[in-house]
Design a protein around this motif. Structure first.
Motif, PDB file in Angstrom:
ATOM      1  N   LEU A  42      64.894 -31.954   5.037  1.00  0.00           N
ATOM      2  CA  LEU A  42      63.447 -32.068   5.230  1.00  0.00           C
ATOM      3  C   LEU A  42      62.865 -33.285   4.507  1.00  0.00           C
ATOM      4  N   ALA A  43      63.184 -33.426   3.228  1.00  0.00           N
ATOM      5  CA  ALA A  43      62.655 -34.553   2.451  1.00  0.00           C
ATOM      6  C   ALA A  43      63.113 -35.883   3.024  1.00  0.00           C
ATOM      7  N   SER A  44      64.376 -35.916   3.453  1.00  0.00           N
ATOM      8  CA  SER A  44      64.921 -37.157   4.016  1.00  0.00           C
ATOM      9  C   SER A  44      64.207 -37.537   5.308  1.00  0.00           C
ATOM     10  N   ILE A  45      63.882 -36.542   6.140  1.00  0.00           N
ATOM     11  CA  ILE A  45      63.177 -36.808   7.401  1.00  0.00           C
ATOM     12  C   ILE A  45      61.822 -37.438   7.123  1.00  0.00           C
ATOM     13  N   ILE A  46      61.080 -36.823   6.208  1.00  0.00           N
ATOM     14  CA  ILE A  46      59.737 -37.319   5.896  1.00  0.00           C
ATOM     15  C   ILE A  46      59.803 -38.694   5.251  1.00  0.00           C
ATOM     16  N   PHE A  47      60.737 -38.879   4.305  1.00  0.00           N
ATOM     17  CA  PHE A  47      60.854 -40.169   3.627  1.00  0.00           C
ATOM     18  C   PHE A  47      61.214 -41.270   4.623  1.00  0.00           C
ATOM     19  N   THR A  48      62.159 -40.981   5.518  1.00  0.00           N
ATOM     20  CA  THR A  48      62.577 -41.982   6.505  1.00  0.00           C
ATOM     21  C   THR A  48      61.416 -42.379   7.404  1.00  0.00           C
ATOM     22  N   GLU A  49      60.608 -41.404   7.804  1.00  0.00           N
ATOM     23  CA  GLU A  49      59.476 -41.680   8.684  1.00  0.00           C
ATOM     24  C   GLU A  49      58.430 -42.548   7.993  1.00  0.00           C
ATOM     25  N   LEU A  50      58.164 -42.259   6.727  1.00  0.00           N
ATOM     26  CA  LEU A  50      57.102 -42.974   6.020  1.00  0.00           C
ATOM     27  C   LEU A  50      57.581 -44.256   5.352  1.00  0.00           C
ATOM     28  N   ASN A  51      58.894 -44.416   5.218  1.00  0.00           N
ATOM     29  CA  ASN A  51      59.448 -45.605   4.564  1.00  0.00           C
ATOM     30  C   ASN A  51      59.674 -46.713   5.599  1.00  0.00           C
ATOM     31  N   GLN A  52      58.563 -47.125   6.259  1.00  0.00           N
ATOM     32  CA  GLN A  52      58.631 -48.156   7.279  1.00  0.00           C
ATOM     33  C   GLN A  52      57.662 -49.272   6.922  1.00  0.00           C
ATOM     34  N   TYR A  53      58.158 -50.477   6.997  1.00  0.00           N
ATOM     35  CA  TYR A  53      57.360 -51.642   6.615  1.00  0.00           C
ATOM     36  C   TYR A  53      56.064 -51.737   7.419  1.00  0.00           C
ATOM     37  N   LEU A  54      56.140 -51.394   8.723  1.00  0.00           N
ATOM     38  CA  LEU A  54      54.961 -51.501   9.576  1.00  0.00           C
ATOM     39  C   LEU A  54      53.812 -50.620   9.093  1.00  0.00           C
ATOM     40  N   LEU A  55      54.136 -49.495   8.456  1.00  0.00           N
ATOM     41  CA  LEU A  55      53.090 -48.563   8.018  1.00  0.00           C
ATOM     42  C   LEU A  55      52.269 -49.116   6.857  1.00  0.00           C
ATOM     43  N   VAL A  56      52.770 -50.149   6.194  1.00  0.00           N
ATOM     44  CA  VAL A  56      51.998 -50.769   5.117  1.00  0.00           C
ATOM     45  C   VAL A  56      50.658 -51.276   5.653  1.00  0.00           C
ATOM     46  N   ALA A  57      50.643 -51.618   6.935  1.00  0.00           N
ATOM     47  CA  ALA A  57      49.408 -52.160   7.533  1.00  0.00           C
ATOM     48  C   ALA A  57      48.278 -51.140   7.537  1.00  0.00           C
ATOM     49  N   ILE A  58      48.597 -49.853   7.586  1.00  0.00           N
ATOM     50  CA  ILE A  58      47.537 -48.838   7.682  1.00  0.00           C
ATOM     51  C   ILE A  58      46.629 -48.840   6.458  1.00  0.00           C
ATOM     52  N   PRO A  59      47.160 -48.678   5.228  1.00  0.00           N
ATOM     53  CA  PRO A  59      46.251 -48.739   4.074  1.00  0.00           C
ATOM     54  C   PRO A  59      45.605 -50.104   3.894  1.00  0.00           C
ATOM     55  N   LEU A  60      46.317 -51.172   4.254  1.00  0.00           N
ATOM     56  CA  LEU A  60      45.725 -52.506   4.117  1.00  0.00           C
ATOM     57  C   LEU A  60      44.543 -52.684   5.070  1.00  0.00           C
ATOM     58  N   PHE A  61      44.734 -52.294   6.332  1.00  0.00           N
ATOM     59  CA  PHE A  61      43.640 -52.418   7.289  1.00  0.00           C
ATOM     60  C   PHE A  61      42.501 -51.463   6.932  1.00  0.00           C
ATOM     61  N   ALA A  62      42.835 -50.276   6.425  1.00  0.00           N
ATOM     62  CA  ALA A  62      41.783 -49.346   5.994  1.00  0.00           C
ATOM     63  C   ALA A  62      40.994 -49.950   4.825  1.00  0.00           C
ATOM     64  N   PHE A  63      41.698 -50.585   3.891  1.00  0.00           N
ATOM     65  CA  PHE A  63      41.043 -51.242   2.756  1.00  0.00           C
ATOM     66  C   PHE A  63      40.128 -52.365   3.247  1.00  0.00           C
ATOM     67  N   MET A  64      40.654 -53.169   4.157  1.00  0.00           N
ATOM     68  CA  MET A  64      39.852 -54.256   4.724  1.00  0.00           C
ATOM     69  C   MET A  64      38.621 -53.704   5.438  1.00  0.00           C
ATOM     70  N   ALA A  65      38.817 -52.609   6.168  1.00  0.00           N
ATOM     71  CA  ALA A  65      37.709 -52.003   6.898  1.00  0.00           C
ATOM     72  C   ALA A  65      36.595 -51.588   5.948  1.00  0.00           C
ATOM     73  N   HIS A  66      36.944 -50.932   4.848  1.00  0.00           N
ATOM     74  CA  HIS A  66      35.927 -50.463   3.907  1.00  0.00           C
ATOM     75  C   HIS A  66      35.275 -51.633   3.161  1.00  0.00           C
ATOM     76  N   ILE A  67      36.043 -52.675   2.884  1.00  0.00           N
ATOM     77  CA  ILE A  67      35.449 -53.863   2.269  1.00  0.00           C
ATOM     78  C   ILE A  67      34.403 -54.464   3.203  1.00  0.00           C
ATOM     79  N   MET A  68      34.745 -54.542   4.496  1.00  0.00           N
ATOM     80  CA  MET A  68      33.817 -55.123   5.467  1.00  0.00           C
ATOM     81  C   MET A  68      32.586 -54.234   5.661  1.00  0.00           C
TER      82      MET A  68
END
Length: 429
Positions: A42-68
């Motif tokens: 179970l832990a490995s499944i979740i970690f593998t899913e979330l351990n993706q470089y592309l997902l870094v964009a989500i918090p960054l874009f969310a941060f940019m959105a709130h700054i704007m």
């Protein structure tokens, strides 16, 4: 039949009022226990899913959105759009879709687009007399443009999976994205012009007002040019573009607008973390559920059955689109791409299907999935920023599902809508 009972059981669990991430995780964990007899992976499944470089964009874009948002940059973008559309029936809603279209070219994320524009537009529309159903529907659907108009994270993932040109995929999404935005605008105008949905309208803006509005919005318009230009020139990757967008948003709001200080930056970071955590929990639950489906070989068996039917290319695509509509109701975009694409790729090559064309069809289908319950991410994004129940959000989004399906059929019947521009500009689509 197995998939039918699984989906029925999941729906029954979600209708109890259990949070979506908890329902997906508990149901997926229960099925995983039944299939393999333990929860050791179970832990490995979740970690593998979330351990993706592309997902870094989500918090960054969310941060940019709130700054704007805090820096009033999005307000200027929204005001400029409204200046050009305020005389139309539903002018404020049309302006919302226009703002979503521009911001989609900044964020590359449907969730970030819905979050940013929704936080500004929904209170305004409610204040001008729009019903919650219309206000929620416009932003929920308009936000989906974030993954069709470049840059687009799902297109990047699909391009990597199929070894297709990501630049060609980005360019291929421009015309269908513009068509989708125009269809949304036409629907809003029709809806708000009808009896019972009439809302407040203003007089037509003068030329001087339009020029002033454009000057005020220049930085919000320049941001997508900076982000996309940097990507096409090879200065940074799609995820790096999110970080570059954050830096530019900070420079504009701190040095030019002078509306953001340390307090606003800290609050924006907190909001970005809070939203990202909520979305990542849903993503984790969806990963467990999709892993169980994959382990039971349900998607693979369905797709292999389609490939064994000796269909024509068009018949194969139609059957696949119908399948993805169903999968999109229960799986998130990343899982759909990773589960289906490697299996169908050999059949696509055998049938001579253009991977760029199919990529656009797939993304439009994923747009539909974003506003289709029970796992429509944009539905939960609007719920998070408004505090509303899901019922009016789903009712507002429902007409747009059919509009998106119409655009999907149009691109299916006229492939050049997706392939002509990249073929002309890059010569390899």
């Amino acid at each position: 039949m197995t998939i039918f009972f699984m989906l029925l059981a999941l729906l029954a669990l979600l209708f109890t009022g259990l949070p979506i991430f908890a329902g997906l995780t508990l149901f997926g964990s229960g099925m995983l226990l039944a299939v393999q007899g333990n929860l050791g992976s179970l832990a490995s499944i979740i970690f593998t899913e979330l351990n993706q470089y592309l997902l870094v964009a989500i918090p960054l874009f969310a941060f940019m959105a709130h700054i704007m948002i805090r820096g009033k940059v999005v307000d200027d973008l929204y005001d400029a759009a409204y200046t050009f559309t305020r005389h139309l029936p539903g002018g404020l809603a049309v302006a919302t879709i226009m703002a979503c279209t521009v911001f989609a070219a900044i964020s590359g994320s449907s969730v970030a687009t819905a979050l940013t524009i929704g936080a500004v537009a929904i209170p305004q529309m409610l204040r001008y007399g729009y019903s919650p159903k219309i206000a929620y529907g416009v932003v929920t659907a308009g936000g989906t443009l974030g993954i069709l108009i470049p840059p687009s994270a799902p297109m990047i993932l699909y391009g990597i999976t199929t070894d297709s040109s990501i630049g060609s995929l980005f360019i291929a999404g421009i015309v269908p994205g513009a068509i989708m935005a125009l269809v949304f605008m036409a629907w809003v105008i029709f809806q708000c012009a009808s009896v019972g949905n009439a809302v407040q309208r203003d007089t037509r803006a003068s030329g001087a007002e339009m020029r002033r509005a454009l000057r005020k919005a220049i930085w919000s318009i320049a941001l997508p040019v900076f982000v996309l230009g940097g990507m096409y020139m090879g200065v940074f990757t799609a995820t790096e573009a999110a970080a570059a967008g954050v830096w530019l948003a900070l420079l504009v709001t701190v040095l030019i607008y002078r509306t953001v200080g340390w307090r606003e930056i800290w609050e924006s970071a907190q909001e970005a973390c809070r939203l990202s955590a909520m979305l990542f929990m849903i993503l984790a639950g969806a990963a467990v559920f999709s892993h169980v489906m994959t382990k039971m070989r349900i998607p693979q068996e369905i797709i292999e059955s389609l490939t064994a039917m000796d269909m024509s290319a068009m018949g194969f695509i139609i059957a696949l689109m119908l399948l993805i509509v169903v999968l999109g109701m229960f799986l998130e975009s990343i899982s759909i791409i990773l589960v289906t694409t490697p299996v169908i790729l050999p059949a696509m090559h055998q049938l001579g299907i253009d991977p760029i064309w199919y990529g656009v069809l797939l993304v439009i289908n994923l747009e539909i999935a974003l506003i289709t319950p029970p796992v429509g991410m944009n539905l939960f994004t609007i719920k998070a920023i408004t505090g509303s129940s899901l019922a009016p959000i789903i009712r507002g989004a429902l007409p747009y599902i059919f509009l998106m399906a119409a655009v999907l059929v149009l691109v299916l019947l006229v492939p050049d809508l997706a392939t002509w521009l990249p073929r002309t500009m890059m010569g390899n689509a």
